[in-house]
Design an enzyme around this catalytic site. Structure first.
Site, PDB file in Angstrom:
ATOM      1  N   THR A 143       0.607  -1.055   0.175  1.00 42.89           N
ATOM      2  CA  THR A 143       0.131   0.041   0.416  1.00 42.89           C
ATOM      3  C   THR A 143       0.929   1.465  -0.075  1.00 42.89           C
ATOM      4  O   THR A 143       1.535   1.262   0.691  1.00 42.89           O
ATOM      5  CB  THR A 143      -0.829  -0.343   0.755  1.00 42.89           C
ATOM      6  OG1 THR A 143      -2.041  -0.807   0.961  1.00 42.89           O
ATOM      7  CG2 THR A 143      -1.690   1.184   1.756  1.00 42.89           C
ATOM      8  N   GLU A 144       0.705   1.995  -0.646  1.00 46.47           N
ATOM      9  CA  GLU A 144       1.331   3.021  -0.807  1.00 46.47           C
ATOM     10  C   GLU A 144      -0.125   4.482  -0.444  1.00 46.47           C
ATOM     11  O   GLU A 144      -0.856   4.597  -0.420  1.00 46.47           O
ATOM     12  CB  GLU A 144       1.340   3.893  -2.242  1.00 46.47           C
ATOM     13  CG  GLU A 144       2.851   3.064  -2.420  1.00 46.47           C
ATOM     14  CD  GLU A 144       3.057   2.486  -3.697  1.00 46.47           C
ATOM     15  OE1 GLU A 144       4.098   2.431  -4.207  1.00 46.47           O
ATOM     16  OE2 GLU A 144       3.232   4.106  -4.516  1.00 46.47           O
ATOM     17  N   GLU A 374      -6.670  -5.295   3.433  1.00 48.26           N
ATOM     18  CA  GLU A 374      -6.621  -6.188   2.872  1.00 48.26           C
ATOM     19  C   GLU A 374      -7.850  -6.428   1.772  1.00 48.26           C
ATOM     20  O   GLU A 374      -8.372  -7.459   1.979  1.00 48.26           O
ATOM     21  CB  GLU A 374      -6.763  -8.079   3.508  1.00 48.26           C
ATOM     22  CG  GLU A 374      -5.616  -7.688   4.832  1.00 48.26           C
ATOM     23  CD  GLU A 374      -3.957  -7.443   4.650  1.00 48.26           C
ATOM     24  OE1 GLU A 374      -3.776  -7.781   2.863  1.00 48.26           O
ATOM     25  OE2 GLU A 374      -2.815  -8.182   5.316  1.00 48.26           O
TER      26      GLU A 374
END
Length: 395
Positions: A143-144, A374
């Protein structure tokens, strides 16, 4: 017709789901439950209130000794447990706190699974035994800041420089990040998205902790900063090309959430059940009032339906028949229902439901994060929508 006496009705296992478990299943479940009761429950409210998990390294080593880290993997010091046994462990850990289950999920189902499934034999030998024992904590960098549900748009980039790779970018909301000894980081390359095993002591790598969270407070969450991190060629995960690699890791982690969320829900249901039996209003326990019984009945139905669903998916995983869409089914249903059970439990407990003297509000706020990570509700709805209709609504 059989005249055998029926077993007594168990309010905590109204469907007799325990009958589905083998002796080994029960032994593993009970060992994890006892560990959580001894090492987490006496302290977790304080950790949550302080917003830290100060003994994470100690807990990781203890979980390693228990066989809970990477327990679903084979070899390299891992326990080689069944999917159902791993699920039972996740349920018991999250019954204590979502942050503890997250520690184990990220270690085993993301970081260790990625190395085990996509790494070289040298990478497996180098990292997995120490990670299985809890001597080394791992994290998973996908994730960014600007790319969560759409990881294909990630900006973290890896370029070749002679025989080395040079990584530049940022990752966000990374569980275990600032205490990790190794990170599995996904980056764009000229060959597509690739995974890299990044030792935390690599020059240019840092992991500042994220503060001021109101959910998963008894957990370490960090940003990963990669400032021209130079890695040797053998840091590349050789078997992971494209999004297939990280998405398969996420599916594995989501499976644990299907079980874990029911642990949080169970704790809240049982807290409400006990409270309703002891709390008196209008001259009798509130458990004797129709509206309270309706809430308890609905909570029990959804809780044990969710546990049955988790068992079914676990059996399919053990048989090699579990599809990613089925994991989405379980994650979507169980986390959503777990939050509703927590909210119903809070209403049974009235104002006491918001106190850290009871576990309900802590679990309810934790599950708001579990609902998102998720894969959000919306993403899992679209995964199922595509499977049901054959039409892709993502774009």
């Amino acid at each position: 017709m059989s005249t055998r006496a029926l077993p007594p009705f168990d309010p905590r296992d109204p469907l007799g789901i325990d009958d589905l478990l083998s002796d080994e299943d029960r032994a593993i479940r009970d060992a994890v439950r006892q560990w959580a009761a001894d090492r987490v429950l006496p302290h977790v409210a304080e950790w949550y209130e302080r917003g830290e998990l100060p003994v994470i390294r100690e807990l990781a080593r203890e979980l390693g000794a228990l066989g809970a880290l990477g327990m679903q993997l084979d070899g390299y010091g891992c326990a080689g447990a069944t999917a159902v046994q791993y699920g039972l462990a996740c349920l018991e850990l999250e019954a204590a706190d979502s942050g503890i289950r997250s520690l184990v999920s990220v270690q085993g189902s993301l970081a260790m699974y990625a190395i085990h499934r996509f790494g070289s034999e040298e990478q497996r030998q180098r990292w997995l035994p120490e990670m299985a024992s809890g001597q080394v904590i791992g994290c998973f960098g996908l994730t960014e800041p600007d790319h969560g549900s759409d990881p294909s748009g990630m900006r973290t980039h890896a370029r070749r420089d002679g025989g080395d790779w040079v990584l530049t970018g940022r990752k966000m909301w990374i569980t275990n990040g600032s205490v990790a000894g190794v990170a599995v980081v996904w980056a764009q390359t000229d060959e597509g998205i690739r995974g890299f095993v990044v030792p935390a002591d690599s020059p240019g790598f840092s992991a500042p902790e994220i503060r001021h969270k109101w959910s998963l407070r008894a957990s370490v969450t960090s940003e990963l900063v990669l400032d021209d991190v130079r890695l040797p060629a053998d840091a590349l995960l050789p078997e992971a090309i494209g999004l297939r690699g990280p998405l398969s890791c996420l599916s594995h982690a989501r499976y644990g959430i299907v079980w874990g969320s029911m642990g949080a829900a169970r704790t809240c249901f049982e807290a409400a059940l006990d409270y309703a039996g002891a709390r008196e209003q209008f001259g009798r326990p509130i458990a004797g009032f129709q509206l309270t019984q309706a809430k308890l009945a609905d909570m029990a139905v959804e809780l044990h339906k969710g546990i049955l669903l988790a068992h079914h998916l676990g059996r399919r995983m053990d048989a090699g028949r579990l599809r990613p869409e089925q994991v989405s089914f379980g994650k979507l249903n169980n986390v959503r229902e777990a939050i509703e059970i927590c909210r119903a439990a809070r209403t049974v407990m009235g104002a006491n439901g918001i106190s850290l003297e009871y576990p309900v509000m802590r679990h309810a706020t934790n599950l708001e994060s579990v609902l998102t990570y998720e894969g959000t509700v919306e993403m899992h709805q679209l995964v199922l929508g595509k499977a049901l209709t054959g039409l892709d609504a993502f774009r």
